[in-house]
Design a protein around this motif. Structure first.
Motif, PDB file in Angstrom:
ATOM      1  N   GLU A  13       0.840  -1.182  -0.169  1.00 22.39           N
ATOM      2  CA  GLU A  13      -0.077  -0.129   0.025  1.00 22.39           C
ATOM      3  C   GLU A  13       0.911   1.300  -0.055  1.00 22.39           C
ATOM      4  O   GLU A  13       0.725   2.229  -0.678  1.00 22.39           O
ATOM      5  N   ALA A  14       1.964   1.229   0.668  1.00 21.70           N
ATOM      6  CA  ALA A  14       2.930   2.494   0.943  1.00 21.70           C
ATOM      7  C   ALA A  14       3.584   2.626  -0.357  1.00 21.70           C
ATOM      8  O   ALA A  14       3.365   3.793  -1.023  1.00 21.70           O
ATOM      9  N   VAL A  15       4.116   1.757  -0.891  1.00 22.80           N
ATOM     10  CA  VAL A  15       4.999   1.944  -2.070  1.00 22.80           C
ATOM     11  C   VAL A  15       3.907   2.394  -3.431  1.00 22.80           C
ATOM     12  O   VAL A  15       4.539   2.830  -4.427  1.00 22.80           O
ATOM     13  N   TRP A  16       2.724   1.938  -3.337  1.00 21.08           N
ATOM     14  CA  TRP A  16       1.681   2.191  -4.530  1.00 21.08           C
ATOM     15  C   TRP A  16       0.832   3.507  -4.060  1.00 21.08           C
ATOM     16  O   TRP A  16      -0.167   3.687  -4.810  1.00 21.08           O
ATOM     17  N   ARG A  17       1.035   3.998  -2.908  1.00 20.62           N
ATOM     18  CA  ARG A  17       0.112   5.152  -2.424  1.00 20.62           C
ATOM     19  C   ARG A  17      -0.249   6.051  -3.482  1.00 20.62           C
ATOM     20  O   ARG A  17       0.903   6.643  -4.182  1.00 20.62           O
ATOM     21  N   ASP A  18      -1.309   6.648  -3.537  1.00 19.66           N
ATOM     22  CA  ASP A  18      -1.918   7.906  -4.484  1.00 19.66           C
ATOM     23  C   ASP A  18      -1.677   7.409  -5.950  1.00 19.66           C
ATOM     24  O   ASP A  18      -1.635   8.365  -6.929  1.00 19.66           O
ATOM     25  N   THR A  19      -1.827   6.139  -6.041  1.00 23.41           N
ATOM     26  CA  THR A  19      -2.044   5.740  -7.648  1.00 23.41           C
ATOM     27  C   THR A  19      -2.884   4.624  -7.759  1.00 23.41           C
ATOM     28  O   THR A  19      -3.623   4.242  -6.552  1.00 23.41           O
ATOM     29  N   ALA A  20      -3.618   4.541  -8.948  1.00 17.47           N
ATOM     30  CA  ALA A  20      -4.891   3.554  -9.001  1.00 17.47           C
ATOM     31  C   ALA A  20      -4.747   2.275  -8.355  1.00 17.47           C
ATOM     32  O   ALA A  20      -5.487   1.553  -7.816  1.00 17.47           O
ATOM     33  N   LEU A  21      -3.417   1.632  -8.544  1.00 16.16           N
ATOM     34  CA  LEU A  21      -2.981   0.296  -8.050  1.00 16.16           C
ATOM     35  C   LEU A  21      -3.074   0.149  -6.433  1.00 16.16           C
ATOM     36  O   LEU A  21      -3.147  -0.870  -6.127  1.00 16.16           O
ATOM     37  N   ALA A  22      -3.023   1.310  -5.839  1.00 18.44           N
ATOM     38  CA  ALA A  22      -3.149   1.278  -4.398  1.00 18.44           C
ATOM     39  C   ALA A  22      -4.703   1.051  -3.808  1.00 18.44           C
ATOM     40  O   ALA A  22      -4.873   0.764  -2.756  1.00 18.44           O
ATOM     41  N   THR A  23      -5.676   0.930  -4.639  1.00 13.13           N
ATOM     42  CA  THR A  23      -6.981   1.099  -4.304  1.00 13.13           C
ATOM     43  C   THR A  23      -7.365  -0.266  -3.966  1.00 13.13           C
ATOM     44  O   THR A  23      -8.518  -0.489  -3.257  1.00 13.13           O
ATOM     45  N   SER A  24      -6.792  -1.228  -4.255  1.00 15.01           N
ATOM     46  CA  SER A  24      -7.091  -2.735  -4.089  1.00 15.01           C
ATOM     47  C   SER A  24      -6.137  -3.716  -3.209  1.00 15.01           C
ATOM     48  O   SER A  24      -5.046  -3.676  -3.797  1.00 15.01           O
ATOM     49  N   ALA A  25      -6.373  -3.956  -2.151  1.00 13.76           N
ATOM     50  CA  ALA A  25      -5.263  -4.980  -1.527  1.00 13.76           C
ATOM     51  C   ALA A  25      -5.195  -6.063  -2.152  1.00 13.76           C
ATOM     52  O   ALA A  25      -3.979  -6.859  -1.789  1.00 13.76           O
ATOM     53  N   ARG A  26      -5.851  -6.562  -3.065  1.00 16.18           N
ATOM     54  CA  ARG A  26      -5.847  -7.940  -3.602  1.00 16.18           C
ATOM     55  C   ARG A  26      -5.328  -7.667  -5.222  1.00 16.18           C
ATOM     56  O   ARG A  26      -5.183  -8.491  -5.623  1.00 16.18           O
ATOM     57  N   GLY A  27      -4.954  -6.439  -5.591  1.00 17.39           N
ATOM     58  CA  GLY A  27      -4.434  -6.019  -6.721  1.00 17.39           C
ATOM     59  C   GLY A  27      -3.243  -6.153  -7.146  1.00 17.39           C
ATOM     60  O   GLY A  27      -2.449  -6.846  -6.112  1.00 17.39           O
ATOM     61  N   PRO A  28      -2.518  -5.797  -8.210  1.00 13.27           N
ATOM     62  CA  PRO A  28      -1.083  -5.635  -8.325  1.00 13.27           C
ATOM     63  C   PRO A  28      -0.039  -5.253  -7.503  1.00 13.27           C
ATOM     64  O   PRO A  28       1.024  -5.871  -7.373  1.00 13.27           O
ATOM     65  N   ALA A  29      -0.823  -4.448  -6.415  1.00  9.94           N
ATOM     66  CA  ALA A  29       0.086  -3.823  -5.627  1.00  9.94           C
ATOM     67  C   ALA A  29       0.802  -4.595  -4.575  1.00  9.94           C
ATOM     68  O   ALA A  29       1.760  -4.876  -3.954  1.00  9.94           O
ATOM     69  N   LEU A  30      -0.226  -5.646  -4.005  1.00  8.45           N
ATOM     70  CA  LEU A  30       0.039  -6.824  -3.226  1.00  8.45           C
ATOM     71  C   LEU A  30       1.283  -7.680  -3.606  1.00  8.45           C
ATOM     72  O   LEU A  30       2.136  -7.987  -2.993  1.00  8.45           O
ATOM     73  N   ALA A  31       0.954  -7.924  -4.905  1.00  6.77           N
ATOM     74  CA  ALA A  31       1.934  -9.124  -5.579  1.00  6.77           C
ATOM     75  C   ALA A  31       3.439  -8.313  -5.670  1.00  6.77           C
ATOM     76  O   ALA A  31       4.184  -9.185  -6.014  1.00  6.77           O
ATOM     77  N   SER A  32       3.600  -7.133  -5.512  1.00  5.01           N
ATOM     78  CA  SER A  32       4.805  -6.499  -6.226  1.00  5.01           C
ATOM     79  C   SER A  32       6.069  -6.415  -5.149  1.00  5.01           C
ATOM     80  O   SER A  32       6.934  -6.370  -5.213  1.00  5.01           O
ATOM     81  N   ILE A  33       5.441  -6.685  -3.755  1.00  2.00           N
ATOM     82  CA  ILE A  33       6.442  -6.694  -2.955  1.00  2.00           C
ATOM     83  C   ILE A  33       6.870  -7.889  -2.428  1.00  2.00           C
ATOM     84  O   ILE A  33       6.126  -8.917  -2.174  1.00  2.00           O
ATOM     85  N   GLY A  34       8.270  -8.359  -2.324  1.00  2.00           N
ATOM     86  CA  GLY A  34       8.835  -9.582  -1.797  1.00  2.00           C
ATOM     87  C   GLY A  34       8.956  -9.512  -0.458  1.00  2.00           C
ATOM     88  O   GLY A  34       9.480  -8.736   0.078  1.00  2.00           O
ATOM     89  N   VAL A  35       8.423 -10.536   0.308  1.00  2.00           N
ATOM     90  CA  VAL A  35       8.649 -10.539   1.846  1.00  2.00           C
ATOM     91  C   VAL A  35       9.179 -11.968   2.200  1.00  2.00           C
ATOM     92  O   VAL A  35       8.590 -13.044   2.039  1.00  2.00           O
ATOM     93  N   ARG A  36      10.188 -12.005   2.962  1.00  2.00           N
ATOM     94  CA  ARG A  36      10.788 -13.334   3.337  1.00  2.00           C
ATOM     95  C   ARG A  36      11.054 -13.295   4.874  1.00  2.00           C
ATOM     96  O   ARG A  36      12.034 -12.269   5.069  1.00  2.00           O
TER      97      ARG A  36
END
Length: 289
Positions: free
Chosen positions: A114-137
């Protein structure tokens, strides 16, 4: 639009130990990219590779858990995350209960996306492309001894006995040897230093430059890297500036720039930029990290 001077950098901060995603402070990449001649699509791929050494939370019985966190933020995202805000955000997990490590991982990925896509259209959905963009291990303690220490591979520029007198970025120091045959080589230096954009505190790093093309004058390249010594800019921005200066002045056929910075506040940031698609380097720390 967030600006660096409005962040918590250089200010006394209360340490919140209950979960609070609002502590994350994204900053748009576009402004600094415009300064180095990137008006539209950037001529590189890559990511910002983070390591969190101070990650902790409580299980459902209130027992503290500790772990290491590895995070990968693609450079195509419109925002970076200011590092002190990331530290404060991670500290907000300290007295927060989670069912298991997967719940922690899910929460981290959602908030960072959400933070890295904030203020863009992709930030509007927690299930959208924004969620898949961040790698967490997340690495639990039983895996800590699998975390190796490696130095960056390549021919050391630091072996050169050069005179250095310029300590703000001097791209005019960069030149190629046009009469020589093209080469493919990897050059490294441990002498990269810049300063925080807001506080002026020193940021220490090592840098690896891989390229194919006309040979780059190594003495000039080392002097150029040293010229960042008094420069105030975030890690990600410094690496992109180095990439663009090499790309525009030396005109290599292929180029990759990778820097590993020493940690601050339990976090290190390691930006990687490449002109051609390739796998990200493994997040293995150097001795100084």
């Amino acid at each position: 639009m967030n600006h660096p001077e409005n962040s918590q950098l250089g200010k006394a901060s209360a340490y919140i130990d209950q979960y609070d995603a609002s502590l994350l402070f994204p900053i748009a990449r576009a402004g600094k990219r415009a300064e180095i001649g990137i008006a539209a699509a950037a001529p590189f791929f890559g990511a910002d590779i983070w390591t969190a050494f101070e990650l902790s939370w409580l299980n459902l019985r209130g027992k503290p858990q500790v772990a290491l966190g590895h995070f990968t933020v693609p450079c195509e995202t419109p925002n970076i995350i200011e590092s002190k805000s990331f530290k404060l955000y991670l500290n907000s997990f300290n007295n927060t209960q989670f069912a298991d490590v997967d719940a922690v991982k899910t929460r981290l990925r959602a908030d960072l996306s959400e933070a890295v896509w904030r203020d863009t259209a992709l930030a509007t959905s927690a299930r959208g492309p924004a969620l898949a963009s961040i790698g967490v291990r997340i690495l639990l303690p039983e895996l800590f001894d699998r975390e190796p220490v490696y130095e960056l591979d390549g021919l050391s520029l630091d072996r050169l006995d050069v005179e250095c007198s310029r300590y703000t970025p001097a791209p005019d120091l960069l030149k190629v040897l046009p009469d020589e045959a093209p080469v493919s080589e990897v050059l490294v230096s441990n002498l990269l230093k810049s300063n925080c954009l807001v506080t002026g505190q020193p940021d220490w790093g090592s840098v690896q430059i891989s390229y194919t093309g006309a040979p780059i004058d190594q003495e000039g390249l080392l002097q150029y890297l040293v010229s960042f010594r008094n420069h105030n800019e975030f890690h990600e921005q410094c690496v992109e500036r180095i990439f663009m200066d090499l790309w525009t002045r030396c005109k290599p056929l292929k180029l990759a720039v990778y820097a590993r910075y020493t940690r601050r506040g339990g976090l290190d940031i390691n930006p990687f930029r490449t002109s051609y698609p390739q796998a990200l380097p493994p997040n293995t720390r150097a001795a100084r990290q």
